[in-house]
Design an enzyme around this catalytic site. Sequence first.
Site, mmCIF file in Angstrom:
data_model
loop_
_atom_site.group_PDB
_atom_site.id
_atom_site.type_symbol
_atom_site.label_atom_id
_atom_site.label_comp_id
_atom_site.label_asym_id
_atom_site.label_seq_id
_atom_site.Cartn_x
_atom_site.Cartn_y
_atom_site.Cartn_z
ATOM 1 N N GLU A 2 -10.336 25.826 -26.582
ATOM 2 C CA GLU A 2 -11.138 26.876 -27.237
ATOM 3 C C GLU A 2 -10.409 28.199 -26.975
ATOM 4 O O GLU A 2 -9.930 28.839 -27.908
ATOM 5 C CB GLU A 2 -12.566 26.894 -26.672
ATOM 6 C CG GLU A 2 -13.473 27.940 -27.307
ATOM 7 C CD GLU A 2 -14.866 28.019 -26.649
ATOM 8 O OE1 GLU A 2 -15.026 27.550 -25.500
ATOM 9 O OE2 GLU A 2 -15.792 28.574 -27.291
ATOM 10 N N HIS B 30 -22.110 18.953 -31.154
ATOM 11 C CA HIS B 30 -21.728 19.996 -30.186
ATOM 12 C C HIS B 30 -22.781 21.098 -30.230
ATOM 13 O O HIS B 30 -22.709 22.006 -31.048
ATOM 14 C CB HIS B 30 -20.327 20.527 -30.541
ATOM 15 C CG HIS B 30 -19.770 21.524 -29.560
ATOM 16 N ND1 HIS B 30 -18.411 21.700 -29.366
ATOM 17 C CD2 HIS B 30 -20.377 22.414 -28.726
ATOM 18 C CE1 HIS B 30 -18.216 22.650 -28.463
ATOM 19 N NE2 HIS B 30 -19.393 23.098 -28.062
ATOM 20 N N HIS C 143 -25.289 23.213 -27.384
ATOM 21 C CA HIS C 143 -25.822 23.468 -26.042
ATOM 22 C C HIS C 143 -27.288 23.818 -26.225
ATOM 23 O O HIS C 143 -27.599 24.853 -26.840
ATOM 24 C CB HIS C 143 -25.071 24.628 -25.383
ATOM 25 C CG HIS C 143 -23.594 24.394 -25.280
ATOM 26 N ND1 HIS C 143 -22.991 23.918 -24.137
ATOM 27 C CD2 HIS C 143 -22.601 24.541 -26.194
ATOM 28 C CE1 HIS C 143 -21.693 23.804 -24.347
ATOM 29 N NE2 HIS C 143 -21.421 24.171 -25.589
ATOM 30 N N ASP D 62 -22.749 24.880 -31.840
ATOM 31 C CA ASP D 62 -22.460 25.328 -30.467
ATOM 32 C C ASP D 62 -23.680 25.989 -29.810
ATOM 33 O O ASP D 62 -24.379 25.324 -29.044
ATOM 34 C CB ASP D 62 -21.248 26.273 -30.467
ATOM 35 C CG ASP D 62 -20.472 26.267 -29.169
ATOM 36 O OD1 ASP D 62 -20.821 25.499 -28.261
ATOM 37 O OD2 ASP D 62 -19.499 27.039 -29.049
ATOM 38 N N ASP D 63 -23.879 27.269 -30.054
ATOM 39 C CA ASP D 63 -25.015 28.010 -29.486
ATOM 40 C C ASP D 63 -25.639 28.824 -30.618
ATOM 41 O O ASP D 63 -25.414 30.039 -30.728
ATOM 42 C CB ASP D 63 -24.527 28.951 -28.375
ATOM 43 C CG ASP D 63 -23.813 28.195 -27.263
ATOM 44 O OD1 ASP D 63 -24.505 27.617 -26.410
ATOM 45 O OD2 ASP D 63 -22.567 28.147 -27.281
ATOM 46 N N HIS E 110 -14.870 20.435 -23.261
ATOM 47 C CA HIS E 110 -14.397 21.591 -24.011
ATOM 48 C C HIS E 110 -12.937 21.807 -23.610
ATOM 49 O O HIS E 110 -12.629 21.898 -22.410
ATOM 50 C CB HIS E 110 -15.181 22.842 -23.620
ATOM 51 C CG HIS E 110 -16.562 22.931 -24.190
ATOM 52 N ND1 HIS E 110 -17.491 21.939 -24.064
ATOM 53 C CD2 HIS E 110 -17.163 23.922 -24.907
ATOM 54 C CE1 HIS E 110 -18.614 22.317 -24.668
ATOM 55 N NE2 HIS E 110 -18.438 23.513 -25.194
HETATM 56 N N1 HPA Z 1 -17.605 27.259 -24.481
HETATM 57 C C1 HPA Z 1 -17.715 27.066 -23.174
HETATM 58 N N2 HPA Z 1 -18.861 26.991 -22.543
HETATM 59 C C2 HPA Z 1 -19.982 27.090 -23.252
HETATM 60 C C3 HPA Z 1 -19.956 27.285 -24.604
HETATM 61 C C4 HPA Z 1 -18.703 27.358 -25.265
HETATM 62 O O1 HPA Z 1 -18.557 27.533 -26.490
HETATM 63 N N3 HPA Z 1 -21.246 27.349 -25.004
HETATM 64 C C5 HPA Z 1 -22.023 27.186 -23.920
HETATM 65 N N4 HPA Z 1 -21.265 27.036 -22.848
HETATM 66 ZN ZN ZN Z 2 -19.675 24.534 -26.612
#
Ligand code: HPA
Ligand code: ZN
Length: 340
Positions: free
Chosen positions: A200, A17, A19, A278-279, A197
């Site tokens: 969350e 996971h 991006h 994630d990021d 996703h």
């Molecule tokens: N959630 C939703 N969209 C996203 C995320 C995330 O954690 N990271 C990049 N786009």
């Molecule tokens: Zn994500």
Amino acid sequence: MLELKKLIEELPKAELHLHIEGSLEPELMFTLAKRNNLDLPYASVEEIREAYNFNQLQDFLDIYYAGMSVLITEQDFYDLTMEYLQKCHQQNVRHVEIFFDPQGHTERGVTFATAITGINRALDDGLANFGISYKTIMCFLRHLSEENAFQTLNEAKEFIALIDGVGLDSSEVGNPPSKFQRVFAEAKSLGLKLVAHAGEEGPPSYVEEALALLKIDRLDHGNRAMESEALIKQLKKEHIALTVCPLSNLKLCVVDDLKDHPMREMLDQGLLATVNSDDPSYFGGYLNENFFALQESLDLSKEHIVTLIKNSFIGSFLSLDEKTNYLLEIDRHLAQQQSS
Ligand code: HPA
Ligand code: ZN
């Protein structure tokens, strides 16, 4: 603790996971802005980092889409991806399944081809130079329309050999999985893997929809599935892996404190949970930092860590043979460690 840190660093790992646009470090953002003659609304790298204070997902997304606007040429996408792969190499991440957001680029006039060829060229070089295997997952931005997602899927057909799956990201609440049921059905008919996703920020019912309507092969985040006994049971029964992102959850206030993170409960319940970044540029850590923070906050044991790392391969889209090889390598490493 030190011993566990060493174990986390040394074992081969997969990241499921990530991006790629979220791995854009402020330094590279400046370099690319300069190269492309673009003005940034920040005066320095420090100022960018100071702006990374989020109360919720949307605060982050606004800054994330603004940040990716420095990505213009094929070389920009190559450089972005190569920087991430170098981090992976340093952290002994041996397999990656990365997301990219084509609509984040086509919406501002950068072609699908530019993005995917730059990313793919770096992934090929990462495989050749570092031995990092990869899969590519194209995400639909859920705040955009179904029609826009279909257009994107059509554009992807020319590059289908470079794409392994589709995902669903961006603003969750108000954009339920059901909005993309038909798009996902078509993606499946093209032979693509399906992930989304869900849970969350969105309610457990969004996870239910992702399973029942989108027919996902893997769940991204899934934290709020823990609110439903029935969902936990279903995720277990169907061996759906969860790609959980601890530092992201903390930064986006999905949890107030990592000590309250549901990961221990997920493992205790026997869910196929994995750790991911994630990021990483926006949330303060790559894969190993996510493991370190989670281990410390939840006082995870060696067994927990080994389970999480094995889960990263088990939950991947690698073939059974490839998974087995990685799992055997982990067992060999553990056996060697025990005998030394
Ligand atoms: N959630 C939703 N969209 C996203 C995320 C995330 O954690 N990271 C990049 N786009
Ligand atoms: Zn994500």
